[in-house]
Each structure stands twice: as C-alpha cells, then as structure tokens.
Write an enzyme that holds these catalytic residues in place. Structure first.
Site: not given
Ligand code: PLP
Length: 381
Positions: A51, A104, A176, A201
């Site tokens: 961890r 998101y 992000d 992604k």
């Molecule tokens: C732009 C963006 N940020 C964060 C996330 C969250 O990521 P995760 O699904 O890996 O938890 C997503 C998920 O679709 C996303 O599209």
C-alpha cells in the site's frame, strides 16, 4: 531519463529501468503485498508493504511525473479515488472551491454529495471565461478546478489565464487532463499546481483497466499527497499499474490517430442534415478553438453532437450504431458512443451542470476512419 528528451521517448523509457535481477526490459508485475527484511528495519529496495509503495506502481508513478512535467506522480485505484485524495488533502471545513459548469458527472457528485457534507462549499463557474472564474473566487477559495476539454461539452478553458486568477487568489489550480492526455496538453507548464487523470481513459488506452493519477508540480505538495495516498489507501494495484505503463508507451501514436479520425468525424457531422450542432475544439467555429490551438498539440478524439428531434432521436442514434459500441467510458482504441443525459451525466440532472437531452458523445477510436464514417451515417438514418 533526462527531462530534455522528447515526449515520445519519455513515454517509453521513464520509469522503465531494466529489471536489476534479470535485465527484463519492462518492469515485472510485482504481485506482492510485503517484502522480506534483513533484520528489523533492514529494507532491501526501500519497499516494506505494497500500500505504501510497490515497484511496479513506482515505475508508473515515475513515468507519470516525467510525462506531465511534474515533480511527483501518484497512481490510484480510479480517477475518483485520486480526486478524493486530492480534495481531502487540500480542503478543510470552511474552505471554498470553484468548479466548472461542465465537468464529468462523477466529479460534480463528489463535490456536491460527499465533500460538501464536510463543510466545504463550492461555486459553479463558466471556466472558459477567466473573468467568471475571478468573480466566483472569495477569500476562502482554496481550489480552482478545471477540466479542459470538458466532458461532455468539449468546452475549452485557457489554463494559463486561470492559473493567473488562482495565483492572485492564493488558490491551487487543479486541471483534469483526462480528455487531452499529457501528449496533447501540458497543464503544469501552463501554471497548474496539480494534474488529475482518469487513467482508465487514454492513458490505459485499451478499455481494460480502471485507474487514476495525481501529478504535483511541486515536491512538497507531492510529498503531502503521497502521505495521504498511503493513509487513505486507494492505491493502484501492480497489474493495473503495469497495464497503464504499457498503454502509455503508445500514447503519442494513438492520440495522433484519435485526433485525425475525430477531425474527419466532426467534418461529416457538420454537413449532416440531422445534426444541429457539433462540439469539437478542432472546428474553427468552436468558441474555444483559438485557445485550444494555442495550448494543445492536436484536438483529441472526443466529439459531441446534438441531434434533430430531441432526446428520443439521440437515443435512437445510439441504439442504431454498430461499430461505435454503446457504452460508458472513453479513450480506448475502439470507438464508443453514449447518451450523456441518461448515462455518464445522469448524476448532474437538475443541477447547473445538466447536459442537453439531445446530446450524443463519441469517443472516436483508431479504427479505419472510412468504417467509422459509414457507421455514423447509417446510425443517423
Ligand atoms: C474527465 C474525467 N475525469 C475523471 C473521471 C473519473 O475517473 P474514473 O472513472 O477512473 O474514476 C472520468 C470518468 O469518466 C472522466 O471522464
């Protein structure tokens, strides 16, 4: 690995030092929880418990720091786990956050349903307008959160301009970078304090792993985040780390092809009589086109569009597509499509982040562009 190397070289080599035991040219999957000590406290390679640190995860974390141009990379079990760790590190009761009016849905849910309960309030701002961000800031603002290009409306925020706002306000700028990836956009070089990723992604790139990352611009914040990563525990496992590290090696060639295919898809949609609006930063008519051209190497693989006939018509397009697989998520080599209003962004219904009901979102893959255009043409009817 020297920081002087080009992105493509860093993506392949950073963190990928040959295994000292066998010379294996990719890091082994250290599927292990604990490490033998040579006497109490006598750690062989600095590892004591997975961890806290694991060699496969370390390889990925070094790679992440190098390709984002940060001082510290940290890998988590999901993008939201990374966001949670970041917010609980930077915020405390009474603090205030500025969040985008297009992001998101899961990020918004984390703020609205979880972080808010801890006595942290937030303002929603159109981050594509730096003056609107400035107006939303108050003397308790600790974080300005930006997602560019945004999910699912492909809005563009001028990172350098909002970094100025954050600096003046004494707040941290979090970007992000999931939609762009570090190959297309380098937020830290533009003034961001922390970059967030859903590694699920483009970084993983093959729809076979869920993961997240934080990359800190400065070592001190990186150390604090690493402490909290261990204290909270939502780390990336060794196999997941290995999959993402493998994916990153081909990130530049994949992103080039995603961007080329998406540009062709956007052109087709623009001319289609059943499409009322195409949202793609590569189109000169997109309101953020000039800023995207300034801060991105290419415009990426995500395209959204609105369909004549409203919600049901948009849902029908999703149901008719064959090569574009109907599903959540994005950024894999295979093309996906979805209806954000009923799928990825259902959690923002009724909020300032609600998305249009006639919206379809495409994650344009790296298949033959001709095959993708033919599928969209038949799906639109
Ligand atoms: C732009 C963006 N940020 C964060 C996330 C969250 O990521 P995760 O699904 O890996 O938890 C997503 C998920 O679709 C996303 O599209």
């Amino acid at each position: 690995m020297s920081d002087q190397h080009s992105f493509e070289t860093l993506a392949i080599h950073s963190g990928n030092t040959a295994d000292p035991l066998t010379g294996a040219v990719v890091p082994p999957i250290y599927q292990v929880s604990t490490y033998k000590q040579d006497g109490v406290g006598g750690l062989r390679g600095g590892y004591e418990y997975s961890r806290s640190a694991n060699p496969t995860r370390t390889a990925l974390e070094e790679n992440l720091a190098a390709i984002e141009g940060g001082r510290r990379g940290l890998a988590f079990a999901s993008g939201l786990a990374a966001e949670d760790c970041l917010l609980r590190t930077l915020l405390y009761p009474g603090a205030h956050v500025v969040i985008p009016n297009d992001a998101y849905g899961g990020t918004f849910r984390l703020f609205a349903k979880v972080v808010k309960r801890w006595g942290v309030d937030f303002s929603v701002a159109d981050t594509s307008d730096p003056a609107a961000v400035r107006a939303a800031v108050n003397d308790r603002t600790k974080v300005i959160w930006v997602e560019t290009p945004s999910n699912p409306l492909l809005g563009i925020t001028d990172i350098a301009a909002v970094a100025d706002v954050a600096r003046t306000a004494g707040a941290r700028l979090v970007v992000d970078n999931t939609f762009a990836s570090p190959y297309l956009q380098q937020p830290i070089a533009l003034g961001a304090d922390v970059v967030v990723h859903s590694l699920t992604k483009y970084m993983g790139g093959h729809s076979d792993v869920v993961g997240g990352a934080l990359i800190a611009a400065d070592a001190e914040l990186g150390e604090e985040l690493a402490y909290h990563q261990n204290a909270m525990g939502a780390v990336a496992g060794p196999f997941d780390s290995w999959l993402v590290l493998r994916g990153i090696k081909t990130l530049p060639v994949r992103m080039d092809r995603h961007s080329e295919n998406a540009a062709k898809v956007a052109e087709l949609l623009l001319r289609h009589p059943k499409v009322t609006q195409v949202l793609y930063p590569g189109l000169p008519e997109h309101p953020g086109h000039e800023i995207a051209a300034k801060q991105m190497r290419a415009f990426g693989g995500m395209v959204s569009f609105r369909v004549e006939g409203g919600e049901e018509a948009a849902v029908e397009v999703c149901n008719r597509a064959k090569l574009f697989t109907l599903g959540e998520s994005l950024g894999g080599v295979e093309s996906l499509l979805e209806h954000p209003g009923r799928m990825t962004h259902a959690s923002v219904a009724g909020s300032a982040l609600e998305v249009p009901a006639d919206l379809v979102r495409l994650s344009v893959g790296i298949e033959s562009a001709d095959d993708l255009l033919a599928d969209l043409t038949q799906a639109l009817g």
